[in-house]
Design a protein around this motif. Structure first.
Motif, PDB file in Angstrom:
ATOM      1  N   UNK A 142      20.309  21.719 -23.340  1.00 60.56           N
ATOM      2  CA  UNK A 142      19.269  21.321 -22.395  1.00 60.56           C
ATOM      3  C   UNK A 142      18.418  20.164 -22.846  1.00 60.56           C
ATOM      4  N   UNK A 143      18.685  19.597 -24.019  1.00 62.25           N
ATOM      5  CA  UNK A 143      17.900  18.467 -24.520  1.00 62.25           C
ATOM      6  C   UNK A 143      18.740  17.191 -24.481  1.00 62.25           C
ATOM      7  N   UNK A 144      18.084  16.057 -24.208  1.00 63.59           N
ATOM      8  CA  UNK A 144      18.770  14.774 -24.082  1.00 63.59           C
ATOM      9  C   UNK A 144      18.654  13.914 -25.334  1.00 63.59           C
ATOM     10  N   UNK A 184      20.506  27.890 -29.081  1.00 61.49           N
ATOM     11  CA  UNK A 184      21.802  27.505 -28.504  1.00 61.49           C
ATOM     12  C   UNK A 184      22.074  26.010 -28.668  1.00 61.49           C
ATOM     13  N   UNK A 185      23.336  25.674 -28.860  1.00 59.40           N
ATOM     14  CA  UNK A 185      23.749  24.293 -29.028  1.00 59.40           C
ATOM     15  C   UNK A 185      25.025  24.019 -28.229  1.00 59.40           C
ATOM     16  N   UNK A 186      25.216  22.744 -27.887  1.00 52.89           N
ATOM     17  CA  UNK A 186      26.468  22.261 -27.311  1.00 52.89           C
ATOM     18  C   UNK A 186      27.184  21.476 -28.398  1.00 52.89           C
ATOM     19  N   UNK A 187      28.422  21.857 -28.683  1.00 55.70           N
ATOM     20  CA  UNK A 187      29.208  21.202 -29.728  1.00 55.70           C
ATOM     21  C   UNK A 187      30.355  20.416 -29.104  1.00 55.70           C
ATOM     22  N   UNK A 188      30.696  19.270 -29.728  1.00 54.63           N
ATOM     23  CA  UNK A 188      31.856  18.472 -29.334  1.00 54.63           C
ATOM     24  C   UNK A 188      32.570  18.004 -30.595  1.00 54.63           C
ATOM     25  N   UNK A 189      33.898  17.967 -30.520  1.00 53.77           N
ATOM     26  CA  UNK A 189      34.693  17.478 -31.651  1.00 53.77           C
ATOM     27  C   UNK A 189      35.841  16.646 -31.107  1.00 53.77           C
TER      28      UNK A 189
END
Length: 282
Positions: free
Chosen positions: A87-89, A125-130
């Motif tokens: 939710x953070x930019x 909570x986090x959004x992860x990308x790899x």
């Protein structure tokens, strides 16, 4: 790479910490010329873009997403992940994979910003990308535990499914880039401002206020791309493949351009920009 690497024109090709993962990537970089500037201050470590052969067929849409079990992700120790609070930019953090138990947790290095440790709350909570091989893997996960000893690291929960985006299918992106188009017309060289609406390795769709050229006409498209925090100015020869006129927009003329074969340097910049954009939007 122990240092940031530049081409002969001082354009940044690889950041410190990036890995050359194939003979083809190394060959392409050698053609561009590899140079080191000892005065460069190291930047954040990001995962490198793979350099691949491109098909001659038109690039497909980026709307090609599937979901797979977490156990199918080809993680290796030392892989770099992008990590952003849900939710953070704000700009993402970059962390390394220290360990993995698919029934327990991911063990990751703690994130840092400008040399300062970022404190992570348990349950945050986090959004992860790899970016692994030819695909981007994205998933949501929660921090389980944050440790400071014997060194800072995190335990992160294991998701049940992971979003997978095939990079080759996602190499056409929607953008809004100010650019200019130039052609040789009846009265000599004509030039007009335009907007690039979508972009790929093979071509672009542009929007302009009036009709400047016809289908089959040769043009030159000029625009700026920011890759790895560095601006690159692209001057790309192309041919007009289709034209559409809309009465509902201020930029009423839409043109589809097919790029002519580009030199290795422009191709590498375009490819890095496309993959960087896809990674940021996944």
């Amino acid at each position: 790479m122990q240092w940031p690497i530049f081409d002969r024109n001082h354009n940044l090709l690889l950041k410190q910490g990036q890995v050359i993962r194939s003979d083809r990537q190394l060959e392409t970089l050698l053609q561009l010329g590899l140079y080191r500037d000892g005065h460069w201050r190291p930047a954040k470590v990001t995962r490198p873009v793979e350099i691949e052969e491109e098909d001659d067929d038109p690039v497909e849409s980026a709307d090609k997403t599937v979901y797979e079990p977490f156990g199918n992700v080809p993680f290796k120790l030392g892989d770099v992940l992008q990590m952003r609070p849900t939710g953070e930019e704000k700009a993402p953090y970059f962390v390394k994979l220290y360990g993995l138990n698919d029934k327990g947790s991911l063990i990751l290095s703690a994130p840092y910003v400008n040399g300062s440790l970022v404190l992570v709350r348990e349950g945050q909570p986090f959004r992860f990308r790899a970016f692994l091989g030819k695909s981007i893997y994205a998933f949501d996960a929660t921090a389980i535990k944050s440790h400071l000893t014997p060194y800072p690291y995190l335990h992160v929960g294991i998701p049940s499914k992971v979003q997978v985006i095939n990079v080759r299918q996602a190499s056409r992106i929607t953008v809004n880039l100010v650019s200019s188009i130039e052609t040789i017309g009846e009265f000599g060289v004509e030039k007009m401002a335009c907007l690039i609406g979508d972009l790929s390795i093979h071509g672009a769709r542009i929007k302009m206020s009036r009709l400047l050229c016809q289908i089959g006409q040769e043009v030159t498209l000029s625009f700026k791309l920011n890759v790895m925090e560095t601006d690159h100015y692209i001057v790309q020869p192309a041919v007009v493949r289709n034209i559409q006129v809309s009465d509902e927009e201020k930029q009423a003329v839409h043109m589809g351009l097919q790029f002519h074969e580009t030199d290795m340097q422009r191709k590498l910049i375009l490819q890095n920009f496309l993959y960087q954009h896809v990674l940021g939007q996944s």
